[in-house]
Design a protein around this motif. Sequence first.
Motif, PDB file in Angstrom:
ATOM      1  N   GLY A  57       0.816  -1.217   0.000  1.00 40.31           N
ATOM      2  CA  GLY A  57       0.000   0.000   0.000  1.00 40.31           C
ATOM      3  C   GLY A  57       0.844   1.259   0.000  1.00 40.31           C
ATOM      4  O   GLY A  57       0.553   2.222  -0.718  1.00 40.31           O
ATOM      5  N   ASP A  58       1.901   1.271   0.821  1.00 36.07           N
ATOM      6  CA  ASP A  58       2.789   2.435   0.845  1.00 36.07           C
ATOM      7  C   ASP A  58       3.530   2.587  -0.482  1.00 36.07           C
ATOM      8  O   ASP A  58       3.817   3.704  -0.928  1.00 36.07           O
ATOM      9  CB  ASP A  58       3.799   2.314   1.990  1.00 36.07           C
ATOM     10  CG  ASP A  58       3.164   2.580   3.346  1.00 36.07           C
ATOM     11  OD1 ASP A  58       2.093   3.225   3.377  1.00 36.07           O
ATOM     12  OD2 ASP A  58       3.723   2.128   4.359  1.00 36.07           O
ATOM     13  N   GLY A  59       3.854   1.455  -1.098  1.00 35.29           N
ATOM     14  CA  GLY A  59       4.489   1.528  -2.414  1.00 35.29           C
ATOM     15  C   GLY A  59       3.597   2.206  -3.429  1.00 35.29           C
ATOM     16  O   GLY A  59       4.057   3.022  -4.240  1.00 35.29           O
ATOM     17  N   ALA A  60       2.302   1.902  -3.392  1.00 30.33           N
ATOM     18  CA  ALA A  60       1.348   2.559  -4.284  1.00 30.33           C
ATOM     19  C   ALA A  60       1.235   4.043  -3.968  1.00 30.33           C
ATOM     20  O   ALA A  60       1.125   4.883  -4.870  1.00 30.33           O
ATOM     21  CB  ALA A  60      -0.017   1.878  -4.175  1.00 30.33           C
ATOM     22  N   ASN A  61       1.275   4.387  -2.687  1.00 27.51           N
ATOM     23  CA  ASN A  61       1.172   5.800  -2.302  1.00 27.51           C
ATOM     24  C   ASN A  61       2.382   6.600  -2.788  1.00 27.51           C
ATOM     25  O   ASN A  61       2.238   7.759  -3.206  1.00 27.51           O
ATOM     26  CB  ASN A  61       1.048   5.921  -0.781  1.00 27.51           C
ATOM     27  CG  ASN A  61      -0.284   5.408  -0.268  1.00 27.51           C
ATOM     28  OD1 ASN A  61      -1.271   5.378  -1.009  1.00 27.51           O
ATOM     29  ND2 ASN A  61      -0.326   4.985   0.986  1.00 27.51           N
ATOM     30  N   LEU A  62       3.566   6.005  -2.714  1.00 33.13           N
ATOM     31  CA  LEU A  62       4.757   6.704  -3.205  1.00 33.13           C
ATOM     32  C   LEU A  62       4.671   6.924  -4.710  1.00 33.13           C
ATOM     33  O   LEU A  62       5.085   7.976  -5.217  1.00 33.13           O
ATOM     34  CB  LEU A  62       6.021   5.914  -2.858  1.00 33.13           C
ATOM     35  CG  LEU A  62       6.394   5.810  -1.376  1.00 33.13           C
ATOM     36  CD1 LEU A  62       7.712   5.070  -1.216  1.00 33.13           C
ATOM     37  CD2 LEU A  62       6.468   7.179  -0.728  1.00 33.13           C
ATOM     38  N   ALA A  63       4.134   5.941  -5.422  1.00 35.80           N
ATOM     39  CA  ALA A  63       3.942   6.118  -6.865  1.00 35.80           C
ATOM     40  C   ALA A  63       2.962   7.259  -7.131  1.00 35.80           C
ATOM     41  O   ALA A  63       3.198   8.102  -8.000  1.00 35.80           O
ATOM     42  CB  ALA A  63       3.435   4.815  -7.487  1.00 35.80           C
ATOM     43  N   THR A  64       1.888   7.303  -6.369  1.00 38.13           N
ATOM     44  CA  THR A  64       0.906   8.371  -6.542  1.00 38.13           C
ATOM     45  C   THR A  64       1.514   9.735  -6.264  1.00 38.13           C
ATOM     46  O   THR A  64       1.218  10.714  -6.962  1.00 38.13           O
ATOM     47  CB  THR A  64      -0.301   8.138  -5.607  1.00 38.13           C
ATOM     48  OG1 THR A  64      -0.905   6.877  -5.933  1.00 38.13           O
ATOM     49  CG2 THR A  64      -1.332   9.243  -5.745  1.00 38.13           C
ATOM     50  N   ALA A  65       2.372   9.821  -5.246  1.00 39.95           N
ATOM     51  CA  ALA A  65       3.026  11.094  -4.933  1.00 39.95           C
ATOM     52  C   ALA A  65       3.815  11.605  -6.129  1.00 39.95           C
ATOM     53  O   ALA A  65       3.777  12.805  -6.457  1.00 39.95           O
ATOM     54  CB  ALA A  65       3.944  10.918  -3.724  1.00 39.95           C
ATOM     55  N   ASN A  66       4.531  10.709  -6.784  1.00 38.90           N
ATOM     56  CA  ASN A  66       5.324  11.109  -7.940  1.00 38.90           C
ATOM     57  C   ASN A  66       4.433  11.617  -9.064  1.00 38.90           C
ATOM     58  O   ASN A  66       4.761  12.599  -9.742  1.00 38.90           O
ATOM     59  CB  ASN A  66       6.175   9.931  -8.409  1.00 38.90           C
ATOM     60  CG  ASN A  66       7.180  10.323  -9.469  1.00 38.90           C
ATOM     61  OD1 ASN A  66       7.051   9.938 -10.624  1.00 38.90           O
ATOM     62  ND2 ASN A  66       8.195  11.095  -9.100  1.00 38.90           N
ATOM     63  N   TYR A  67       3.291  10.979  -9.277  1.00 36.29           N
ATOM     64  CA  TYR A  67       2.401  11.369 -10.365  1.00 36.29           C
ATOM     65  C   TYR A  67       1.682  12.677 -10.057  1.00 36.29           C
ATOM     66  O   TYR A  67       1.403  13.473 -10.960  1.00 36.29           O
ATOM     67  CB  TYR A  67       1.403  10.246 -10.654  1.00 36.29           C
ATOM     68  CG  TYR A  67       2.086   8.921 -10.895  1.00 36.29           C
ATOM     69  CD1 TYR A  67       3.328   8.864 -11.542  1.00 36.29           C
ATOM     70  CD2 TYR A  67       1.540   7.729 -10.449  1.00 36.29           C
ATOM     71  CE1 TYR A  67       3.984   7.663 -11.738  1.00 36.29           C
ATOM     72  CE2 TYR A  67       2.177   6.519 -10.649  1.00 36.29           C
ATOM     73  CZ  TYR A  67       3.403   6.496 -11.288  1.00 36.29           C
ATOM     74  OH  TYR A  67       4.055   5.304 -11.479  1.00 36.29           O
ATOM     75  N   ILE A  68       1.396  12.924  -8.778  1.00 34.15           N
ATOM     76  CA  ILE A  68       0.837  14.222  -8.389  1.00 34.15           C
ATOM     77  C   ILE A  68       1.859  15.325  -8.664  1.00 34.15           C
ATOM     78  O   ILE A  68       1.531  16.391  -9.196  1.00 34.15           O
ATOM     79  CB  ILE A  68       0.424  14.219  -6.902  1.00 34.15           C
ATOM     80  CG1 ILE A  68      -0.765  13.278  -6.677  1.00 34.15           C
ATOM     81  CG2 ILE A  68       0.070  15.630  -6.433  1.00 34.15           C
ATOM     82  CD1 ILE A  68      -1.134  13.090  -5.217  1.00 34.15           C
ATOM     83  N   GLY A  69       3.112  15.067  -8.289  1.00 37.86           N
ATOM     84  CA  GLY A  69       4.168  16.046  -8.554  1.00 37.86           C
ATOM     85  C   GLY A  69       4.329  16.307 -10.032  1.00 37.86           C
ATOM     86  O   GLY A  69       4.532  17.453 -10.460  1.00 37.86           O
ATOM     87  N   TYR A  70       4.203  15.255 -10.839  1.00 44.09           N
ATOM     88  CA  TYR A  70       4.324  15.424 -12.291  1.00 44.09           C
ATOM     89  C   TYR A  70       3.218  16.315 -12.824  1.00 44.09           C
ATOM     90  O   TYR A  70       3.455  17.187 -13.669  1.00 44.09           O
ATOM     91  CB  TYR A  70       4.286  14.057 -12.975  1.00 44.09           C
ATOM     92  CG  TYR A  70       4.562  14.122 -14.451  1.00 44.09           C
ATOM     93  CD1 TYR A  70       5.868  14.156 -14.931  1.00 44.09           C
ATOM     94  CD2 TYR A  70       3.524  14.185 -15.372  1.00 44.09           C
ATOM     95  CE1 TYR A  70       6.131  14.225 -16.280  1.00 44.09           C
ATOM     96  CE2 TYR A  70       3.773  14.257 -16.730  1.00 44.09           C
ATOM     97  CZ  TYR A  70       5.077  14.276 -17.181  1.00 44.09           C
ATOM     98  OH  TYR A  70       5.328  14.357 -18.532  1.00 44.09           O
TER      99      TYR A  70
END
Length: 438
Positions: free
Chosen positions: A58-71
């Motif tokens: 779950g945290d791995g998915a959240n870190l991916a989402t953080a990167n895409y929000i930043g993008y």
Amino acid sequence: MSVRPLRASPARSAGAPHSPWRHVAQAAAALAAGMGVGRFVYTPILPLMHAGAGLSAGDGANLATANYIGYLLGALVGILAPAAVRSRALLRTSLVVLTGTLAAMPATHDTAVWFALRLLAGVASALIFVIAVSSLLSHLREYPAHLPGWAFGGVGAGIALSGLLVLVLRPVADWRAAWWASAALAAVLAVASWKLRPETPPTTTQAAEATQADQATQATAVTAAAADESRAPSMHRWFTALFASYTLEGIGYIIAGTFLVAAIEQSSPGPLGGGAWVLVGLAAVPSSALWARLGRRWSRPDLLLAALVVQAVGIALPALIGGAPAALVSAVLFGATFIGVSTLALATGAHLEFPRSVALLTAGYSVGQILGPLVVAPLLHHGYQQALILAASVVLVAAVAAAVLRIGFPHHMVVVRATAPVRQPAPTESAADAGSHR
């Protein structure tokens, strides 16, 4: 309707670089750093963080989402502040910041800090991408369309290089060393792209030519308006289908782009997942140029439908079949299509001449990338196979929307000609140009 002047010869183009291939190499290095490493190195490192850093699915998915929000945030800066895409200082700052975020990942086990670092890396990646692509389209607009197409292949080269780096380090080092090595690779690529010339601001002569073109266009405004009104309902239907297809692609592709290595390694422990990711990058290197070339024979909606179906098959293979052959075929199919789909979709939006099509499509695609990891997060407790099946299903729905787009699609748009010479852009040129906004 747009009115574009005839293309000048490269030899007489004042804004063109003396060595176009050198410019291509510098832009490719920037894209490799910003996207191939800064954005996608997380994919092969994720299994190492699960094993060595205690990172949950779950945290791995959240870190991916953080990167895409930043993008998405970085892309909005490029849209709202056009002067930013002409700033060499901002390009260099983004390269430094990106490298710093990669190097800082091993310094902590705090998930909140990781989230902030991946968010910042996403912003830097987007700014690098926008500046590099704007530079390509500014300085290479007088050259054949395959040149910027090969520069976009820098994304695939960065994926392949970073994936190979992690694969080599894996037997002898842990997740920390993988992040440090990726930071070193990003630094090398940053140096290679350090002298990239950003987009040049319009000159006085160009402004005068634009004014003349506007005046010529006004002379045909009544005829153009009548033509637009007659096709407006169909235009909205076509663009709606395109928008739905591209947004769904954003959801489906990013699930595979984030979890493909982890999914393969779950069923086939060892170097297979990392090797498959290297193949993804290698397949992506020529994909933009090749899809643009195919656009000379087939229509973009047909190619978009074909690319989405091929991508869906590639995503589903590791989940449905498993084993080394399926994993390697999956990697090739995915790598050969994910950049091509963006190229084709954005070129189709430009072809329809729908207002702000590129901005709208990019926004939908970015939102889809943010939603993807969040949508599959509840499924990750049972492994990654279900996530890949869902991703493939979403991409198939995107293909259905692309099939709807094909119905009555205006393959040959009518151009209202003014007194000045005008031309309709060739399919390959449009595809390469539009693909830059991915």
